[in-house]
Design a protein around this motif. Structure first.
Motif, PDB file in Angstrom:
ATOM      1  N   THR A   1       0.834  -1.206   0.000  1.00 57.21           N
ATOM      2  CA  THR A   1       0.000   0.000   0.000  1.00 57.21           C
ATOM      3  C   THR A   1       0.863   1.249   0.000  1.00 57.21           C
ATOM      4  O   THR A   1       0.604   2.198  -0.759  1.00 57.21           O
ATOM      5  CB  THR A   1      -0.938   0.000   1.231  1.00 57.21           C
ATOM      6  N   ARG A   2       1.900   1.268   0.821  1.00 54.02           N
ATOM      7  CA  ARG A   2       2.804   2.425   0.856  1.00 54.02           C
ATOM      8  C   ARG A   2       3.523   2.598  -0.475  1.00 54.02           C
ATOM      9  O   ARG A   2       3.675   3.710  -0.969  1.00 54.02           O
ATOM     10  CB  ARG A   2       3.793   2.296   2.009  1.00 54.02           C
TER      11      ARG A   2
ATOM     12  N   HIS B   1       1.132   4.017  -3.054  1.00 49.54           N
ATOM     13  CA  HIS B   1       0.919   5.444  -2.783  1.00 49.54           C
ATOM     14  C   HIS B   1       2.109   6.265  -3.282  1.00 49.54           C
ATOM     15  O   HIS B   1       1.929   7.303  -3.932  1.00 49.54           O
ATOM     16  CB  HIS B   1       0.687   5.663  -1.286  1.00 49.54           C
TER      17      HIS B   1
ATOM     18  N   GLN C   1       2.130   6.285  -7.187  1.00 52.39           N
ATOM     19  CA  GLN C   1       1.054   7.136  -7.718  1.00 52.39           C
ATOM     20  C   GLN C   1       1.377   8.608  -7.500  1.00 52.39           C
ATOM     21  O   GLN C   1       1.171   9.433  -8.390  1.00 52.39           O
ATOM     22  CB  GLN C   1      -0.284   6.785  -7.071  1.00 52.39           C
ATOM     23  N   LYS C   2       1.897   8.933  -6.328  1.00 50.77           N
ATOM     24  CA  LYS C   2       2.246  10.323  -6.035  1.00 50.77           C
ATOM     25  C   LYS C   2       3.319  10.815  -7.012  1.00 50.77           C
ATOM     26  O   LYS C   2       3.231  11.921  -7.539  1.00 50.77           O
ATOM     27  CB  LYS C   2       2.733  10.455  -4.588  1.00 50.77           C
TER      28      LYS C   2
ATOM     29  N   PRO D   1      -2.699  13.648  -3.825  1.00 52.44           N
ATOM     30  CA  PRO D   1      -3.426  12.371  -3.948  1.00 52.44           C
ATOM     31  C   PRO D   1      -4.846  12.442  -3.375  1.00 52.44           C
ATOM     32  O   PRO D   1      -5.775  11.887  -3.956  1.00 52.44           O
ATOM     33  CB  PRO D   1      -2.544  11.389  -3.171  1.00 52.44           C
TER      34      PRO D   1
END
Length: 149
Positions: free
Chosen positions: A18-19, A22, A25-26, A38
């Motif tokens: 998950t990290r 993130h 995507q960022k 985000p």
């Protein structure tokens, strides 16, 4: 001597993934220089799912955040011209949130950024592994609690 905890390992792997998702995507958002965080990106995507402009309370419920958080996100998006507040024609005390043309253009760019981020994340997997992952993720998302033999 402690016994290995396979569920604990899986939980840690999920959190690490998950990290990583993130972060990737960022980075893809920043590369496109869209000027959205985000969280703002999530609000824009959520807005696009409504047939008509939602109330702030509707957005807060859908995003599972407190209304104040939505106000802050809308303030930032409104100042950059991506959304606008509009009075509800049926109830002047209600404010609706609308995507602007610039917001729709940003949303198209966001979709591209998400696709490229997904491609990067999924690159190590074969097509078959991606299909299996999709089934597993759907099961986890839906919370399938059916008894398995």
């Amino acid at each position: 001597m402690t016994t290995p905890d396979p569920d604990g390992l899986l939980a840690e792997q999920l959190l690490r993934l998950t990290r990583r998702v993130h972060r990737i995507q960022k980075r893809h958002l920043e590369l496109r220089d869209l000027g959205v965080t985000p969280a703002q990106s999530r609000l824009l995507r959520t807005l696009a799912h409504y047939a008509s402009p939602p109330r702030m309370a509707d957005l807060a419920e859908r995003l599972e955040v407190v209304p104040r958080a939505v106000t802050t996100l809308v303030d930032g998006l409104e100042s950059s011209g991506k959304v606008r507040r509009a009075a509800d024609p049926a109830n002047r005390r209600v404010t609706r949130i609308e995507l602007t043309d610039e917001g729709r253009a940003t949303l198209r760019e966001l979709r591209g950024a998400r696709r490229s981020a997904a491609e990067e994340i999924l690159a190590p997997l074969t097509e078959k592994e991606r299909q299996v992952l999709g089934v597993l993720l759907d099961t986890l998302i839906d919370g399938d609690t059916a008894q398995r033999c």
